[in-house]
Design a protein around this motif. Structure first.
Motif, PDB file in Angstrom:
ATOM      1  N   SER A   4       0.538  -1.564  -0.193  1.00  0.00           N
ATOM      2  CA  SER A   4      -0.123  -0.166   0.375  1.00  0.00           C
ATOM      3  C   SER A   4       0.657   1.364   0.401  1.00  0.00           C
ATOM      4  O   SER A   4       1.915   1.631   0.527  1.00  0.00           O
ATOM      5  CB  SER A   4      -1.373  -0.067   1.329  1.00  0.00           C
ATOM      6  OG  SER A   4      -1.475   1.495   1.572  1.00  0.00           O
ATOM      7  N   ALA A   5       0.063   2.530  -0.742  1.00  0.00           N
ATOM      8  CA  ALA A   5       1.388   3.413  -0.516  1.00  0.00           C
ATOM      9  C   ALA A   5       0.690   4.351   0.058  1.00  0.00           C
ATOM     10  O   ALA A   5       0.702   5.584  -0.882  1.00  0.00           O
ATOM     11  CB  ALA A   5       1.698   3.820  -2.168  1.00  0.00           C
ATOM     12  N   THR A  17     -13.511   0.913   9.029  1.00  0.00           N
ATOM     13  CA  THR A  17     -13.681   1.242   8.430  1.00  0.00           C
ATOM     14  C   THR A  17     -13.058   0.837   6.918  1.00  0.00           C
ATOM     15  O   THR A  17     -13.592   1.062   5.877  1.00  0.00           O
ATOM     16  CB  THR A  17     -12.929   3.182   8.023  1.00  0.00           C
ATOM     17  OG1 THR A  17     -12.950   3.876   8.871  1.00  0.00           O
ATOM     18  CG2 THR A  17     -13.258   3.758   7.855  1.00  0.00           C
ATOM     19  N   GLN A  18     -12.477   0.096   7.199  1.00  0.00           N
ATOM     20  CA  GLN A  18     -11.394  -0.774   5.919  1.00  0.00           C
ATOM     21  C   GLN A  18     -12.167  -1.807   5.568  1.00  0.00           C
ATOM     22  O   GLN A  18     -12.565  -2.215   5.016  1.00  0.00           O
ATOM     23  CB  GLN A  18     -10.325  -1.372   6.566  1.00  0.00           C
ATOM     24  CG  GLN A  18      -8.728  -0.451   6.958  1.00  0.00           C
ATOM     25  CD  GLN A  18      -8.851   0.449   5.472  1.00  0.00           C
ATOM     26  OE1 GLN A  18      -8.805   1.478   4.765  1.00  0.00           O
ATOM     27  NE2 GLN A  18      -7.223  -0.173   4.734  1.00  0.00           N
TER      28      GLN A  18
ATOM     29  N   THR B 104      -5.266   3.494  -0.928  1.00  0.00           N
ATOM     30  CA  THR B 104      -4.047   3.464  -1.264  1.00  0.00           C
ATOM     31  C   THR B 104      -3.736   2.097  -2.197  1.00  0.00           C
ATOM     32  O   THR B 104      -2.518   2.421  -2.655  1.00  0.00           O
ATOM     33  CB  THR B 104      -3.673   3.812  -0.141  1.00  0.00           C
ATOM     34  OG1 THR B 104      -4.202   2.942   0.889  1.00  0.00           O
ATOM     35  CG2 THR B 104      -3.738   5.530   0.457  1.00  0.00           C
ATOM     36  N   TRP B 105      -4.393   1.589  -2.001  1.00  0.00           N
ATOM     37  CA  TRP B 105      -3.616  -0.008  -2.744  1.00  0.00           C
ATOM     38  C   TRP B 105      -4.316  -0.005  -4.211  1.00  0.00           C
ATOM     39  O   TRP B 105      -4.774   0.015  -4.584  1.00  0.00           O
ATOM     40  CB  TRP B 105      -4.355  -0.886  -1.748  1.00  0.00           C
ATOM     41  CG  TRP B 105      -3.435  -2.525  -2.122  1.00  0.00           C
ATOM     42  CD1 TRP B 105      -2.062  -2.434  -2.539  1.00  0.00           C
ATOM     43  CD2 TRP B 105      -3.876  -3.375  -1.025  1.00  0.00           C
ATOM     44  NE1 TRP B 105      -1.988  -3.916  -2.834  1.00  0.00           N
ATOM     45  CE2 TRP B 105      -2.992  -4.363  -1.591  1.00  0.00           C
ATOM     46  CE3 TRP B 105      -4.571  -3.912  -0.425  1.00  0.00           C
ATOM     47  CZ2 TRP B 105      -2.245  -5.388  -0.772  1.00  0.00           C
ATOM     48  CZ3 TRP B 105      -4.221  -5.207   0.333  1.00  0.00           C
ATOM     49  CH2 TRP B 105      -3.158  -5.989  -0.339  1.00  0.00           C
ATOM     50  N   SER B 106      -3.100   0.639  -4.732  1.00  0.00           N
ATOM     51  CA  SER B 106      -3.214   0.910  -5.715  1.00  0.00           C
ATOM     52  C   SER B 106      -3.777  -0.456  -7.320  1.00  0.00           C
ATOM     53  O   SER B 106      -4.457   0.045  -7.876  1.00  0.00           O
ATOM     54  CB  SER B 106      -2.006   1.712  -7.377  1.00  0.00           C
ATOM     55  OG  SER B 106      -1.286   0.486  -7.280  1.00  0.00           O
ATOM     56  N   SER B 107      -3.591  -1.080  -6.748  1.00  0.00           N
ATOM     57  CA  SER B 107      -3.857  -3.013  -7.821  1.00  0.00           C
ATOM     58  C   SER B 107      -5.465  -2.946  -8.094  1.00  0.00           C
ATOM     59  O   SER B 107      -5.578  -3.926  -8.370  1.00  0.00           O
ATOM     60  CB  SER B 107      -2.940  -3.959  -7.712  1.00  0.00           C
ATOM     61  OG  SER B 107      -2.896  -4.317  -6.536  1.00  0.00           O
ATOM     62  N   PHE B 111      -8.214  -2.623 -10.545  1.00  0.00           N
ATOM     63  CA  PHE B 111      -8.730  -3.860 -10.950  1.00  0.00           C
ATOM     64  C   PHE B 111     -10.117  -3.319  -9.857  1.00  0.00           C
ATOM     65  O   PHE B 111     -11.574  -4.020 -11.131  1.00  0.00           O
ATOM     66  CB  PHE B 111      -8.687  -4.985  -9.633  1.00  0.00           C
ATOM     67  CG  PHE B 111      -9.709  -6.128  -9.571  1.00  0.00           C
ATOM     68  CD1 PHE B 111      -9.909  -7.558 -10.921  1.00  0.00           C
ATOM     69  CD2 PHE B 111     -10.399  -6.580  -8.743  1.00  0.00           C
ATOM     70  CE1 PHE B 111     -10.435  -8.695 -10.547  1.00  0.00           C
ATOM     71  CE2 PHE B 111     -11.222  -7.658  -9.077  1.00  0.00           C
ATOM     72  CZ  PHE B 111     -11.495  -8.600  -9.850  1.00  0.00           C
ATOM     73  N   VAL B 112     -10.701  -2.660  -9.240  1.00  0.00           N
ATOM     74  CA  VAL B 112     -12.217  -2.528  -9.304  1.00  0.00           C
ATOM     75  C   VAL B 112     -12.267  -1.526 -10.182  1.00  0.00           C
ATOM     76  O   VAL B 112     -13.794  -1.434 -10.849  1.00  0.00           O
ATOM     77  CB  VAL B 112     -12.753  -2.176  -7.912  1.00  0.00           C
ATOM     78  CG1 VAL B 112     -14.252  -1.055  -7.768  1.00  0.00           C
ATOM     79  CG2 VAL B 112     -12.149  -2.804  -6.443  1.00  0.00           C
TER      80      VAL B 112
END
Lengths: 295, 303
Positions: A4-5, A17-18, B104-107, B111-112
């Motif tokens: 995660s970035a 929330t997640q 924040t998780w770009s992959s 995909f979504v």
């Protein structure tokens, strides 16, 4: 798995929330995918299994291609598939040719009548001619029951034209200058400078046209006799409206096609879209469209 | 030859002019040629005499239209469906875009996005067929309900459920695609603005309120205005495909009214009058909406 970035200043997200986000995203993905899964599975199931299960199957126990064999056996669906493929290929090529030339001419400064022509074209966006006059025009032109009636009335799409024109305008003026100094005429500049630089934009616009031609059914229902119908109009008549499939040789209506066959037609009409979609998708990420939408 | 006459005109512009012609010819013939065909709205169409030979009847078609209860019912249906879409469809792409933006998780995000854009490219014929398979009498939902011993729900072919159904279909087909324009606007925001706000002690909600929202407000206003200008159009193909199943009372919109009166009924003059009425009002609405946009200090659809 990629990490995660999350930037350093951002708070660590709360687990609840997640979980909420994950649930929402999973719902979106399932809502899109499950209907497709159902039609593919049902088309691959045996008729008995479908009946036993009440009309659909989520996962066939003994997959069979019988339904596909039935419809690809030279009957009405096979013919419709050929019509759809032909109209899509020829239509896309013609549309691309006319859109590219027009967009290129309108993207260069100083072409005779360029400004009024652009306004003329943009006005059609504001005021479309209407269904009845368009229908009467096609009729008066003698295009009824010809495949040209599926292509010519929708030859150039204003949105696609604007996308391409914007893209051509974004090509640096120096490249045009350099080509002209080398003695290239406008035609040559288009062919050996502009087009090679515009592959992504051409791919997007071409795929948009192809998808539109493949998905089109209304014009076919307006202009064509039923033995010339493309796949989507066949699908509409036999699956959505539930009429019996007509035997192509005798012209006699048989009883309503079994569910497996109906679903197989549905799958065949969807597959080409699924096949080109990854290519389309690849170019969205390059921002070809978002740039164009903004302008 | 206008091309050659003008001074300072080299071969350069002549080629460009020639390149323009095929596309221009298309617009002149199939848009402006057809536009002229709207004169049929002021005539009584006689098949044998054709478009030009048919006799003039003045405003008789329009008068008939204004007195026709079925026409006004179709206008009401159109507006009602448009309002429902504005309330229930319009916020969905925005919410989905905001959700995707916070990933924040770009992959996962990519995909979504890929999955959510897909239905936009599926034809209305297939979308309607899919909904029949999932929500119909023998569909996925009802077999699951009866399997669990619950009451089945009557959705497909039920006039009372038709309007929520069409809104649901539009959400399924276009909500994902609709996120593109919002995501593009969100991507424009400088990351440093968020960082600065966070350092100043602004939590996620305040950052949303003071950084995110101002960034997408112009897009929201623009899309709202475009939708209001286009309020007389609500999914012609979608309605036409399902009108027979639920009947005109639930599903007749202006466009299907034109279709059934003209193409099916052969009453071309009358149908064209209804179509022209819609076209003129629609163009005025777009124009007015655009003026309002400029008044509000936003960029309009055109300049």
């Amino acid at each position: 798995m990629t990490a995660s970035a999350r930037p350093g200043w951002m708070e660590k997200p709360r687990p609840i929330t997640q979980a909420g986000k994950a649930l929402a995203l999973a719902t979106v993905v399932l809502l899109v995918c499950v209907p497709f899964l159902v039609i593919v599975s049902t088309s691959l199931a045996s008729t008995d299994e479908v009946i036993a299960n009440g009309g659909w199957v989520l996962w066939p126990t003994e997959p069979t291609l019988d339904a596909y064999r039935d419809i690809l056996d030279g009957g009405i669906v096979t013919h419709a598939l050929g019509v759809s493929a032909g109209v899509t290929i020829v239509g896309t090529l013609l549309s691309l040719a006319c859109t590219v030339t027009l967009a290129y001419a309108l993207s260069r400064p100083g072409v005779l009548g360029g400004r009024p022509v652009l306004l003329l074209i943009l006005f059609t966006f504001l005021f479309p001619p209407g269904m009845i006059p368009s229908f009467l025009l096609v009729k008066e032109l003698g295009l009824l029951d010809s495949y040209a009636s599926l292509v010519l009335p929708v030859l150039v799409n204003v949105f696609n034209l604007v996308v391409l024109r914007g893209f051509f305008q974004g090509i640096p003026e120096e490249l045009y200058e350099a080509a002209r100094l080398d003695g290239a005429g406008d035609w040559r500049v288009l062919w050996s400078v502009v087009l090679p630089l515009s592959k992504a934009a051409l791919a997007v616009v071409g795929l948009f046209y192809a998808v539109a031609y493949w998905n089109s059914w209304f014009y076919a229902s307006l202009y064509l006799e039923s033995d010339h119908w493309p796949l989507q109009q066949v699908l509409r008549t036999y699956v959505v409206a539930g009429s019996g499939l007509t035997d192509a040789t005798t012209g006699e209506a048989t009883i309503t096609a079994p569910q497996t066959v109906q679903m197989a037609v549905l799958v065949i009409a969807t597959v080409p879209i699924l096949l080109v979609y990854p290519f389309l998708q690849k170019y969205f990420t390059k921002g070809v469209l978002t740039g164009a939408i903004k302008s | 030859m206008a091309v050659v006459r003008r001074k300072g005109f080299h071969g350069r512009s002549r080629t460009l002019f020639l390149l323009m012609l095929p596309g221009l010819a298309y617009f002149l013939l199939f848009h402006y040629g057809a536009l002229v065909g709207n004169v049929i709205a002021f005539k009584e169409y006689v098949p044998f005499d054709g478009l030009w030979g048919s006799p003039w009847v003045g405003l008789a078609n329009f008068q008939r239209m204004f007195e026709d209860g079925a026409f006004w019912a179709s206008v009401l249906n159109t507006l009602w469906i448009a309002v429902l879409q504005l309330v229930f469809y319009f916020p969905v792409p925005l919410a989905l875009a905001l959700l995707l933006h916070t990933l924040t998780w770009s992959s996962v995000r990519r995909f979504v996005q890929s999955v959510a854009y897909l239905p936009h490219f599926i034809s209305w014929v297939i979308v309607v067929a899919l909904f029949q398979q999932v929500l119909g009498d023998t569909g996925l939902l009802n077999s699951a309900l009866s399997g669990a011993g619950l009451h089945t729900v009557d959705i497909i072919g039920n006039p009372d459920a038709f309007k929520p159904l069409v809104v649901a279909q539009v959400i399924w087909k276009d909500a994902g695609w609709g996120t593109i324009i919002f995501l593009a606007a969100l991507a424009q925001v400088d990351e440093q603005q968020y960082e600065a706000a966070a350092i100043d002690g602004a939590g996620p909600w305040r950052r949303f309120w003071h950084v995110t929202l101002p960034a997408i407000r112009p897009v929201i206003v623009l899309l709202l205005i475009m939708r209001l200008g286009d309020i007389l159009s609500v999914g012609f193909e979608q309605m036409l495909l399902q009108r027979d199943a639920v009947g005109p009372e639930a599903a007749e919109i202006i466009d299907t009214f034109v279709y059934y009166q003209g193409i099916v009924g052969g009453d071309y003059g009358f149908a064209a009058a209804a179509g022209l009425f819609k076209g003129v009002i629609g163009a005025l609405l777009v124009y007015a909406a655009n003026k309002v946009a400029h008044r509000l200090g936003e960029q309009g659809v055109y300049k």
